[in-house]
Design a protein around this motif. Structure first.
Motif, short mmCIF file in Angstrom:
data_model
loop_
_atom_site.label_atom_id
_atom_site.label_comp_id
_atom_site.label_asym_id
_atom_site.label_seq_id
_atom_site.Cartn_x
_atom_site.Cartn_y
_atom_site.Cartn_z
N HIS A 110 -9.32 -18.54 19.80
CA HIS A 110 -10.13 -17.37 20.06
C HIS A 110 -11.40 -17.20 19.06
O HIS A 110 -11.13 -17.54 17.92
CB HIS A 110 -9.30 -16.41 20.57
N TYR A 144 -4.14 -12.40 19.22
CA TYR A 144 -2.81 -12.53 19.97
C TYR A 144 -1.86 -12.31 18.69
O TYR A 144 -2.12 -12.60 17.44
CB TYR A 144 -2.66 -13.60 20.61
N VAL A 195 -5.68 -15.57 11.20
CA VAL A 195 -6.82 -14.78 11.25
C VAL A 195 -6.53 -13.54 11.80
O VAL A 195 -7.08 -12.40 11.15
CB VAL A 195 -7.99 -15.63 12.13
N CYS A 196 -5.98 -13.14 12.88
CA CYS A 196 -5.59 -11.82 13.48
C CYS A 196 -4.79 -10.99 12.49
O CYS A 196 -5.42 -9.74 12.28
CB CYS A 196 -4.69 -11.97 14.87
N CYS A 254 -0.53 -15.09 16.29
CA CYS A 254 -1.71 -15.70 15.52
C CYS A 254 -1.33 -16.04 14.21
O CYS A 254 -0.87 -14.83 13.57
CB CYS A 254 -3.11 -14.84 15.52
NI NI Z 1 -6.09 -14.83 15.81
#
Ligand code: NI
Length: 198
Positions: free
Chosen positions: A163, A70, A76-77, A73
């Motif tokens: 997630h 998303y 990580v994203c 985020c």
């Molecule tokens: Ni993420």
């Protein structure tokens, strides 16, 4: 009279051990590279960058490199998408065979316009897909992606999404080819993709 109870205890013990073995077996089977491995992926209908419907069939003939996350985020994203974009740059001519897709798990905030603006920051080739909560739930289930809303404050937009960070390579026929490590650097990811893309 404790003696008659002993066999029952033994049977109960065996049942527990059997249940544990079955549990472990299921886990091994689920993650194992066996012919009976449950399928990953499938048909989906989502909303593309212009808000129009996009389905898995629109990508037939190309590999799909699919990542779920998303746009808000914190780390990580963006890190993964950045490595993914740079991996495709390193891939050379094979990159034309691969369509990178970013599917949001936060459709309430990640509208098509938000997705469009976000993906453009990584690569003009990266396509962001969103949809109704039901559409997103369905595609996440098919790809075995876990996600959950996690409130961070009292406001309606004060939440983050937990997630799983998984990256999948899907074939030109739409079938699952291989999982990729989402925490790899671009060079390793490019080598990994090159192995699987013909
Ligand atoms: Ni993420």
């Amino acid at each position: 009279m404790p003696k008659p109870h002993l066999p029952r205890l033994a049977i109960a013990g065996l049942a527990v051990v059997a249940a544990l073995l079955v549990g472990a077996g299921v886990l091994l089977w689920d993650g194992g590279d066996t012919p009976s491995q449950p399928s990953i992926g499938g048909a989906f209908t989502l909303a593309g960058p212009d808000g129009k419907p996009v389905t898995d069939r629109d990508f037939r003939g190309r590999y799909m490199l699919v990542y779920f996350g998303y746009t808000t985020c914190p780390d990580v994203c963006p890190t993964t998408l950045s490595e993914m974009a740079s991996a495709l740059d390193k891939l050379g001519p094979k990159a034309a065979r691969v369509q990178p897709l970013f599917i949001t798990v936060d459709p309430a905030r990640d509208t098509p316009a938000v997705m469009r603006q976000y993906t453009a920051a990584f690569s003009p080739r990266l396509e962001g897909l969103t949809g109704t909560p039901e559409q997103v739930k369905a595609v996440a289930q098919e790809y075995r992606v876990y996600y959950a809303r996690h409130d961070t404050g009292p406001g309606p937009n004060e939440y983050s999404m937990d997630h799983s960070s998984v990256l999948y390579l899907m074939g030109p026929d739409g079938a699952f080819v291989a999982p990729l490590r989402a925490d790899e650097d671009a060079a390793a990811m490019a080598a990994d993709i090159a192995k699987h893309v013909s």
